[in-house]
Design a protein around this motif. Structure first.
Motif, PDB file in Angstrom:
ATOM      1  N   GLU A  57      37.904  50.574  48.860  1.00  0.00           N
ATOM      2  CA  GLU A  57      37.537  49.949  49.947  1.00  0.00           C
ATOM      3  C   GLU A  57      38.120  48.841  49.718  1.00  0.00           C
ATOM      4  O   GLU A  57      39.004  48.876  48.728  1.00  0.00           O
ATOM      5  CB  GLU A  57      36.409  49.263  49.547  1.00  0.00           C
ATOM      6  CG  GLU A  57      36.060  48.309  48.448  1.00  0.00           C
ATOM      7  CD  GLU A  57      34.721  47.162  47.563  1.00  0.00           C
ATOM      8  OE1 GLU A  57      35.027  46.147  48.054  1.00  0.00           O
ATOM      9  OE2 GLU A  57      34.010  47.982  47.976  1.00  0.00           O
ATOM     10  N   PRO A  58      38.561  48.227  51.216  1.00  0.00           N
ATOM     11  CA  PRO A  58      39.417  46.868  50.993  1.00  0.00           C
ATOM     12  C   PRO A  58      39.810  46.504  49.372  1.00  0.00           C
ATOM     13  O   PRO A  58      39.452  45.647  49.138  1.00  0.00           O
ATOM     14  CB  PRO A  58      39.628  46.322  52.277  1.00  0.00           C
ATOM     15  CG  PRO A  58      38.435  47.191  53.322  1.00  0.00           C
ATOM     16  CD  PRO A  58      37.773  47.767  52.430  1.00  0.00           C
ATOM     17  N   GLY A  59      40.369  46.730  49.402  1.00  0.00           N
ATOM     18  CA  GLY A  59      42.010  45.891  48.154  1.00  0.00           C
ATOM     19  C   GLY A  59      40.779  46.383  46.658  1.00  0.00           C
ATOM     20  O   GLY A  59      41.556  46.222  45.938  1.00  0.00           O
ATOM     21  N   VAL A  60      40.389  47.265  46.548  1.00  0.00           N
ATOM     22  CA  VAL A  60      39.915  47.644  45.665  1.00  0.00           C
ATOM     23  C   VAL A  60      40.695  50.114  45.664  1.00  0.00           C
ATOM     24  O   VAL A  60      40.008  50.040  46.177  1.00  0.00           O
ATOM     25  CB  VAL A  60      38.571  48.313  45.428  1.00  0.00           C
ATOM     26  CG1 VAL A  60      38.334  49.020  44.152  1.00  0.00           C
ATOM     27  CG2 VAL A  60      37.876  46.555  45.306  1.00  0.00           C
ATOM     28  N   TRP A  61      40.386  50.347  44.644  1.00  0.00           N
ATOM     29  CA  TRP A  61      41.526  51.291  44.547  1.00  0.00           C
ATOM     30  C   TRP A  61      41.210  52.218  43.306  1.00  0.00           C
ATOM     31  O   TRP A  61      41.100  51.306  41.588  1.00  0.00           O
ATOM     32  CB  TRP A  61      43.369  51.289  44.608  1.00  0.00           C
ATOM     33  CG  TRP A  61      43.625  50.287  45.126  1.00  0.00           C
ATOM     34  CD1 TRP A  61      44.078  49.103  45.589  1.00  0.00           C
ATOM     35  CD2 TRP A  61      44.608  51.143  46.457  1.00  0.00           C
ATOM     36  NE1 TRP A  61      44.512  48.707  46.799  1.00  0.00           N
ATOM     37  CE2 TRP A  61      44.957  50.643  47.866  1.00  0.00           C
ATOM     38  CE3 TRP A  61      44.603  52.511  46.622  1.00  0.00           C
ATOM     39  CZ2 TRP A  61      45.483  51.019  48.111  1.00  0.00           C
ATOM     40  CZ3 TRP A  61      45.615  53.364  48.220  1.00  0.00           C
ATOM     41  CH2 TRP A  61      45.912  52.526  49.015  1.00  0.00           C
ATOM     42  N   SER A  62      40.636  53.751  42.842  1.00  0.00           N
ATOM     43  CA  SER A  62      40.052  53.623  41.932  1.00  0.00           C
ATOM     44  C   SER A  62      41.575  54.756  41.507  1.00  0.00           C
ATOM     45  O   SER A  62      42.283  55.233  41.998  1.00  0.00           O
ATOM     46  CB  SER A  62      39.283  54.836  42.018  1.00  0.00           C
ATOM     47  OG  SER A  62      39.497  55.868  42.773  1.00  0.00           O
ATOM     48  N   ILE A  63      42.130  54.343  39.538  1.00  0.00           N
ATOM     49  CA  ILE A  63      42.911  55.672  39.211  1.00  0.00           C
ATOM     50  C   ILE A  63      41.996  56.230  38.094  1.00  0.00           C
ATOM     51  O   ILE A  63      41.206  56.620  37.321  1.00  0.00           O
ATOM     52  CB  ILE A  63      43.861  54.581  38.791  1.00  0.00           C
ATOM     53  CG1 ILE A  63      43.845  54.064  39.212  1.00  0.00           C
ATOM     54  CG2 ILE A  63      44.964  55.091  38.349  1.00  0.00           C
ATOM     55  CD1 ILE A  63      44.995  52.926  39.284  1.00  0.00           C
ATOM     56  N   VAL A  64      42.177  57.878  39.167  1.00  0.00           N
ATOM     57  CA  VAL A  64      41.442  58.529  37.897  1.00  0.00           C
ATOM     58  C   VAL A  64      42.036  60.322  37.496  1.00  0.00           C
ATOM     59  O   VAL A  64      43.736  59.928  37.789  1.00  0.00           O
ATOM     60  CB  VAL A  64      39.942  59.472  38.045  1.00  0.00           C
ATOM     61  CG1 VAL A  64      40.580  59.906  39.758  1.00  0.00           C
ATOM     62  CG2 VAL A  64      39.164  60.034  37.619  1.00  0.00           C
ATOM     63  N   ARG A  79      42.895  43.945  43.830  1.00  0.00           N
ATOM     64  CA  ARG A  79      44.011  43.128  44.901  1.00  0.00           C
ATOM     65  C   ARG A  79      43.618  42.044  44.959  1.00  0.00           C
ATOM     66  O   ARG A  79      42.254  41.519  45.006  1.00  0.00           O
ATOM     67  CB  ARG A  79      44.221  43.783  45.187  1.00  0.00           C
ATOM     68  CG  ARG A  79      45.272  45.121  45.452  1.00  0.00           C
ATOM     69  CD  ARG A  79      46.351  46.126  46.386  1.00  0.00           C
ATOM     70  NE  ARG A  79      47.329  45.295  46.818  1.00  0.00           N
ATOM     71  CZ  ARG A  79      48.154  45.422  47.994  1.00  0.00           C
ATOM     72  NH1 ARG A  79      46.980  46.693  48.975  1.00  0.00           N
ATOM     73  NH2 ARG A  79      49.107  44.891  47.606  1.00  0.00           N
ATOM     74  N   THR A  80      43.914  40.742  44.387  1.00  0.00           N
ATOM     75  CA  THR A  80      43.573  39.736  44.510  1.00  0.00           C
ATOM     76  C   THR A  80      45.043  37.872  44.633  1.00  0.00           C
ATOM     77  O   THR A  80      45.764  38.945  44.885  1.00  0.00           O
ATOM     78  CB  THR A  80      42.386  38.981  43.133  1.00  0.00           C
ATOM     79  OG1 THR A  80      43.679  38.027  42.551  1.00  0.00           O
ATOM     80  CG2 THR A  80      41.882  39.701  42.639  1.00  0.00           C
ATOM     81  N   ASP A 103      53.910  49.801  43.970  1.00  0.00           N
ATOM     82  CA  ASP A 103      53.500  48.954  44.989  1.00  0.00           C
ATOM     83  C   ASP A 103      52.269  48.901  45.710  1.00  0.00           C
ATOM     84  O   ASP A 103      52.635  47.925  46.752  1.00  0.00           O
ATOM     85  CB  ASP A 103      54.237  50.714  45.760  1.00  0.00           C
ATOM     86  CG  ASP A 103      55.133  51.555  45.698  1.00  0.00           C
ATOM     87  OD1 ASP A 103      56.215  50.725  45.982  1.00  0.00           O
ATOM     88  OD2 ASP A 103      55.106  52.788  45.973  1.00  0.00           O
ATOM     89  N   LEU A 104      51.581  48.951  45.160  1.00  0.00           N
ATOM     90  CA  LEU A 104      50.037  47.971  44.674  1.00  0.00           C
ATOM     91  C   LEU A 104      50.466  46.799  44.625  1.00  0.00           C
ATOM     92  O   LEU A 104      49.463  45.841  44.852  1.00  0.00           O
ATOM     93  CB  LEU A 104      48.891  48.912  44.318  1.00  0.00           C
ATOM     94  CG  LEU A 104      49.020  50.124  45.126  1.00  0.00           C
ATOM     95  CD1 LEU A 104      47.765  50.597  44.069  1.00  0.00           C
ATOM     96  CD2 LEU A 104      48.259  50.121  47.005  1.00  0.00           C
ATOM     97  N   GLY A 162      41.686  35.052  40.979  1.00  0.00           N
ATOM     98  CA  GLY A 162      40.638  35.471  42.245  1.00  0.00           C
ATOM     99  C   GLY A 162      39.192  35.629  42.321  1.00  0.00           C
ATOM    100  O   GLY A 162      38.057  36.077  43.258  1.00  0.00           O
ATOM    101  N   GLY A 163      38.249  34.295  40.842  1.00  0.00           N
ATOM    102  CA  GLY A 163      37.625  34.263  41.347  1.00  0.00           C
ATOM    103  C   GLY A 163      36.502  35.809  41.061  1.00  0.00           C
ATOM    104  O   GLY A 163      36.043  35.581  40.490  1.00  0.00           O
ATOM    105  N   ALA A 164      36.651  36.387  39.660  1.00  0.00           N
ATOM    106  CA  ALA A 164      36.219  37.383  39.519  1.00  0.00           C
ATOM    107  C   ALA A 164      36.076  37.174  37.993  1.00  0.00           C
ATOM    108  O   ALA A 164      36.537  36.143  37.965  1.00  0.00           O
ATOM    109  CB  ALA A 164      37.011  38.693  39.321  1.00  0.00           C
ATOM    110  N   THR A 165      35.149  37.374  37.375  1.00  0.00           N
ATOM    111  CA  THR A 165      34.141  37.084  36.015  1.00  0.00           C
ATOM    112  C   THR A 165      34.035  37.780  35.414  1.00  0.00           C
ATOM    113  O   THR A 165      33.070  39.345  35.852  1.00  0.00           O
ATOM    114  CB  THR A 165      32.909  35.872  36.819  1.00  0.00           C
ATOM    115  OG1 THR A 165      33.130  35.099  37.487  1.00  0.00           O
ATOM    116  CG2 THR A 165      32.304  35.560  35.338  1.00  0.00           C
TER     117      THR A 165
END
Length: 216
Positions: A57-64, A79-80, A103-104, A162-165
């Motif tokens: 979703e915008p600003g959220v990237w998965s790495i697998v 990303r924040t 790059d991100l 970024g306000g994450a908790t």
């Protein structure tokens, strides 16, 4: 050599020979494969696997990692405007992954939910300048590779950029405004992104699920 457990994907302290056992896999809540304890290395992983990075979703990237390694862990780069967060971690790190993440915007801080995601967290931190790795104090005994980058937090919550908790969970809760965690080892850690739409189930670690509330 920093050996990596082939079953759970956790990297160990530097030893010339593979350890006799992996404490995480020896625990009753994990397992050792029918063929016994096996080990690999980062170089070994790089010859057989690659990482796929996808925007969820915008600003959220998965790495697998593909093909699947360990227990199929995946990490998330968030990303924040105040810095990028790597939520959880995976075992494989290669030059292509480092370039793609840079790059991100790179990584400014890491946070780990529970021991199955310790993986190669020190390698990831060092690749991005020794960024801090936040782990709850209750999980200290499970950390298999020591580093000054590992920071232990206490209590029930801990703020990130970024306000994450980060929220210490365990079992289940009827308070759906906050994350709940079915703990894998000791009570594990969830995280809340306040900019995610209310009621949306987040992208989460194994055995972790969250319901978000918007920033007010």
């Amino acid at each position: 050599m920093h050996w990596i457990c082939s079953t759970c994907g956790t990297q160990q302290e530097d030893t010339p020979q593979p350890p006799r056992r992996c404490p995480i896999c020896d625990d009753s809540r994990q397992y050792v494969g029918w063929e016994g304890q096996h080990w690999t290395t980062l170089d070994g992983l790089r010859t057989r696997h690659r990482n796929a990075i996808r925007e969820e979703e915008p600003g959220v990237w998965s790495i697998v990692t593909e093909p699947t390694f360990g227990i199929g862990q995946r990490a998330f780069l968030v990303r924040t405007s105040e810095g990028n967060i790597l939520w959880d971690c995976i075992s494989l790190l290669d030059d292509g992954t480092v370039r793609a993440v840079r790059d991100l915007g790179g990584i400014d801080v890491m946070a780990i939910s529970h021991p199955h995601y310790y993986s190669s967290m020190i390698e990831w931190s060092e690749a991005f300048g020794g960024v801090p790795i936040w782990i709850h104090e209750a999980e200290r005994e499970w950390v298999r590779r020591r580093s000054d980058a590992v920071r232990f937090w206490t209590g029930d919550t801990h703020g990130l950029p970024g306000g994450a908790t980060l929220i210490r969970g365990g079992g289940t809760s009827t308070d759906t405004r906050r994350c709940t965690t079915q703990a894998s080892f000791s009570p594990a850690t969830s995280r809340r992104w306040p900019w995610t739409a209310a009621g949306r189930v987040s992208y989460t670690a194994t055995r972790t699920w969250c319901r978000w509330e918007p920033r007010r």
